[in-house]
Design a protein around this motif. Structure first.
Motif, short mmCIF file in Angstrom:
data_model
loop_
_atom_site.label_atom_id
_atom_site.label_comp_id
_atom_site.label_asym_id
_atom_site.label_seq_id
_atom_site.Cartn_x
_atom_site.Cartn_y
_atom_site.Cartn_z
N GLN A 77 0.86 -1.14 0.11
CA GLN A 77 -0.18 0.00 -0.05
C GLN A 77 0.96 1.24 -0.10
O GLN A 77 1.56 1.71 0.97
CB GLN A 77 -0.90 -0.06 1.16
CG GLN A 77 -1.86 1.14 1.26
CD GLN A 77 -3.10 0.89 2.24
OE1 GLN A 77 -3.54 -0.39 2.12
NE2 GLN A 77 -3.62 1.71 2.77
N ALA A 78 0.87 2.06 -1.10
CA ALA A 78 1.44 3.28 -1.18
C ALA A 78 0.68 4.43 -0.98
O ALA A 78 -0.57 4.17 -0.74
CB ALA A 78 2.25 3.22 -2.57
N PRO A 79 1.15 5.57 -1.06
CA PRO A 79 0.13 6.81 -0.81
C PRO A 79 -1.06 6.78 -1.61
O PRO A 79 -2.25 7.25 -1.20
CB PRO A 79 0.89 8.00 -1.05
CG PRO A 79 2.43 7.48 -0.60
CD PRO A 79 2.48 6.01 -1.19
N SER A 80 -0.89 6.61 -3.07
CA SER A 80 -2.21 6.60 -3.98
C SER A 80 -2.62 5.47 -4.51
O SER A 80 -3.48 5.53 -5.59
CB SER A 80 -1.97 7.83 -4.95
OG SER A 80 -0.74 7.54 -5.60
N SER A 81 -1.95 4.31 -4.21
CA SER A 81 -2.22 3.14 -4.97
C SER A 81 -2.11 1.93 -4.03
O SER A 81 -1.15 2.14 -2.93
CB SER A 81 -1.60 2.87 -6.24
OG SER A 81 -0.26 3.04 -6.02
N THR A 82 -2.69 0.77 -4.48
CA THR A 82 -2.36 -0.39 -3.61
C THR A 82 -2.17 -1.50 -4.64
O THR A 82 -2.82 -1.86 -5.47
CB THR A 82 -3.65 -0.84 -2.66
OG1 THR A 82 -3.74 0.19 -1.81
CG2 THR A 82 -3.50 -1.97 -2.06
N THR A 83 -1.16 -2.26 -4.57
CA THR A 83 -0.87 -3.10 -5.49
C THR A 83 -0.99 -4.65 -4.91
O THR A 83 -0.54 -4.90 -3.62
CB THR A 83 0.79 -3.02 -5.75
OG1 THR A 83 1.08 -1.87 -6.39
CG2 THR A 83 1.07 -4.52 -6.80
N VAL A 84 -1.69 -5.36 -5.60
CA VAL A 84 -2.01 -6.84 -5.09
C VAL A 84 -1.31 -7.67 -6.10
O VAL A 84 -1.51 -7.80 -7.33
CB VAL A 84 -3.60 -7.17 -5.13
CG1 VAL A 84 -3.69 -8.62 -4.44
CG2 VAL A 84 -4.18 -6.16 -4.17
N LEU A 85 -0.40 -8.60 -5.71
CA LEU A 85 0.27 -9.52 -6.69
C LEU A 85 0.37 -10.81 -5.97
O LEU A 85 0.40 -11.10 -4.82
CB LEU A 85 1.80 -9.03 -6.72
CG LEU A 85 2.73 -10.03 -7.52
CD1 LEU A 85 3.61 -9.29 -8.36
CD2 LEU A 85 3.49 -11.04 -6.66
N VAL A 122 6.90 -16.70 -8.77
CA VAL A 122 6.60 -16.39 -10.32
C VAL A 122 5.02 -15.71 -10.09
O VAL A 122 3.98 -16.43 -9.77
CB VAL A 122 6.32 -17.81 -11.16
CG1 VAL A 122 6.15 -17.24 -12.56
CG2 VAL A 122 7.59 -18.55 -11.16
N PRO A 123 5.21 -14.49 -10.66
CA PRO A 123 3.85 -13.59 -10.56
C PRO A 123 2.79 -14.31 -11.57
O PRO A 123 3.27 -14.71 -12.79
CB PRO A 123 4.43 -12.31 -11.38
CG PRO A 123 5.77 -12.42 -10.90
CD PRO A 123 6.25 -13.66 -10.82
N ARG A 124 1.75 -14.57 -11.12
CA ARG A 124 0.61 -14.99 -11.86
C ARG A 124 -0.53 -14.12 -12.20
O ARG A 124 -1.36 -14.28 -12.65
CB ARG A 124 0.02 -16.54 -11.19
CG ARG A 124 1.34 -17.36 -10.94
CD ARG A 124 0.51 -18.64 -10.72
NE ARG A 124 -0.35 -19.00 -11.51
CZ ARG A 124 0.39 -19.83 -12.67
NH1 ARG A 124 1.65 -20.32 -12.93
NH2 ARG A 124 -0.67 -20.35 -13.43
N PHE A 125 -0.68 -13.20 -10.97
CA PHE A 125 -1.78 -12.32 -10.97
C PHE A 125 -1.32 -10.74 -10.50
O PHE A 125 -0.94 -10.66 -9.49
CB PHE A 125 -2.78 -12.97 -10.32
CG PHE A 125 -4.39 -12.35 -10.54
CD1 PHE A 125 -5.28 -12.27 -11.55
CD2 PHE A 125 -4.67 -10.91 -9.73
CE1 PHE A 125 -6.40 -11.90 -11.73
CE2 PHE A 125 -5.69 -10.22 -9.81
CZ PHE A 125 -6.79 -10.68 -10.81
N VAL A 126 -1.75 -9.81 -11.13
CA VAL A 126 -1.52 -8.52 -10.71
C VAL A 126 -2.53 -7.59 -10.78
O VAL A 126 -3.27 -7.51 -11.96
CB VAL A 126 -0.03 -7.83 -11.32
CG1 VAL A 126 0.05 -6.34 -10.63
CG2 VAL A 126 0.94 -8.71 -11.23
N ARG A 127 -2.90 -6.78 -9.63
CA ARG A 127 -3.88 -5.67 -10.05
C ARG A 127 -3.54 -4.40 -9.08
O ARG A 127 -3.02 -4.71 -7.83
CB ARG A 127 -5.17 -6.30 -9.26
CG ARG A 127 -6.39 -5.34 -9.65
CD ARG A 127 -7.79 -5.47 -8.93
NE ARG A 127 -8.61 -4.53 -9.13
CZ ARG A 127 -9.72 -4.47 -8.36
NH1 ARG A 127 -10.04 -5.25 -7.51
NH2 ARG A 127 -10.61 -3.58 -8.59
N ILE A 128 -3.73 -3.37 -9.74
CA ILE A 128 -3.06 -2.15 -9.15
C ILE A 128 -4.33 -1.26 -8.90
O ILE A 128 -5.03 -0.82 -9.85
CB ILE A 128 -2.16 -1.24 -10.13
CG1 ILE A 128 -1.04 -2.20 -10.34
CG2 ILE A 128 -1.80 0.01 -9.37
CD1 ILE A 128 0.08 -1.40 -11.42
#
Length: 346
Positions: free
Chosen positions: A192-200, A206-212
């Motif tokens: 969780q950053a100031p203006s966005s949240t990254t879900v990996l 091995v990354p299989r799914f990413v949502r910003i």
């Protein structure tokens, strides 16, 4: 994506709303990757918004000062992208050379893009051969608005530096945080950053799914200031004096996120709901082999109990000249992951 491979000497650059961070990583023959040089320079308001460079001249000047302060040994830059102007989706393509896949991607993904394909930089990250069709490959399609990247590259040129590669920030974060008990099985990493949240979501790193998600710490803070009728400084002082035991709903993130304890709020709960729905969507989309059996455990550790105020001792360390306290305050996880290396996707 192994961090044990000696990374090429580059400086990972992470543009934040209030500062720009630079990290150079070297590899010790016995200790492995090590943060060798680090610097941070403040940015004026409006120079960078939501991770996007708005004033290239101002940011370019800041980069010049960053290089002077950090005494970096190279002018090669690893640039990270990862805001709401970046789309990452599971995708399947024909098994053919990467160059031909890139040529075909604009027409293939045009319908799922939030912007015109001619205004985007698009690439494909392969994961595995399709289980039911040997001639197809499953992976992630990554698309970013050209303008957002062009302005960052322009700032780098103004500073007389060279963009060596462009990398996806969620991938960079995975290199830093997916270690030890988080390196095996299927794990959800939330940053969780100031203006966005990254879900990996990754399986065996091995990354299989990413949502910003275009909401982060600042959104929660703004909501609390409005509800409580407090200014930013008053709210910060109030939360700083509140014992953690009195605030069990306060969220804590993995080291490297810009962490501030918060009381629960409707907007915060909606943000957590988006994170859970993201994982549920992934769980229903993948084969049973990759079911998120450890999903709730990962979420709870990341958002509530996994409290770390120091760099993770998972495969890399800090040079004696680097202050661990300064690193904790600066939150340079993304910059470290960018400097550690990986394949350029654009």
């Amino acid at each position: 994506m192994s961090p044990l491979k000696a990374p090429e000497r580059v400086v990972g650059i992470d543009f934040g709303t209030s500062s720009v961070r630079g990290v150079e990583v070297t590899t010790h023959p016995k200790k492995g990757p090590q943060v060798r040089r680090f610097a941070r320079i403040a940015l004026p308001s409006g120079a960078v918004e939501d991770g996007e460079v708005m004033e290239p001249n101002t940011v370019g000047d800041a980069l010049k000062r960053l290089w002077e302060k950090g005494s970096f040994s190279t002018n090669k830059v690893a640039l990270g992208v990862g805001n709401q102007r970046v789309l990452v989706r599971p995708f399947t393509v024909d098994d053919q050379p990467a160059s031909r896949v890139r040529e075909a991607l604009p027409a293939l993904v045009e319908e799922i893009l939030p912007f015109r394909s001619e205004d985007a930089l698009i690439d494909f990250y392969p994961i595995e051969r399709h289980p039911n069709d040997a001639g197809r490959v499953n992976g992630l399609v990554v698309a970013a608005a050209k303008h957002a990247i062009d302005e960052a590259v322009r700032a780098i040129r103004i500073a007389k530096l060279r963009t060596h590669r462009v990398d996806l920030i969620p991938f960079a974060l995975s290199r830093v945080h997916l270690w030890g008990e988080y390196s095996n099985g299927t794990i959800a990493l939330i940053y969780q950053a100031p203006s966005s949240t990254t879900v990996l979501i990754a399986t065996n790193r091995v990354p299989r799914f990413v949502r910003i998600i275009p909401a982060g710490d600042e959104d929660v803070t703004a909501h609390m200031e409005q509800v409580l009728g407090l200014g930013h400084e008053e709210l910060t002082a109030e939360l700083a004096t509140r014992p953690r035991a009195q605030d069990p709903s306060a969220s804590t993130r993995l080291w490297g996120s810009q962490r501030t304890d918060r009381q629960s709020s409707p907007r915060h709960r909606r943000l957590l709901g988006q994170q859970h729905r993201t994982e549920d969507r992934h769980s229903s989309a993948v084969r049973p082999k990759y079911a998120l059996a450890r999903r709730l455990r990962a979420i709870r550790r990341t958002l509530r109990r996994h409290h770390k105020d120091r760099p993770p001792d998972r495969g890399f360390g800090l040079h004696d000249t680097i202050s661990a306290e300064e690193m904790r305050i600066a939150a340079p996880s993304a910059a470290i992951g960018l400097a550690m290396g990986g394949e350029s996707w654009l």
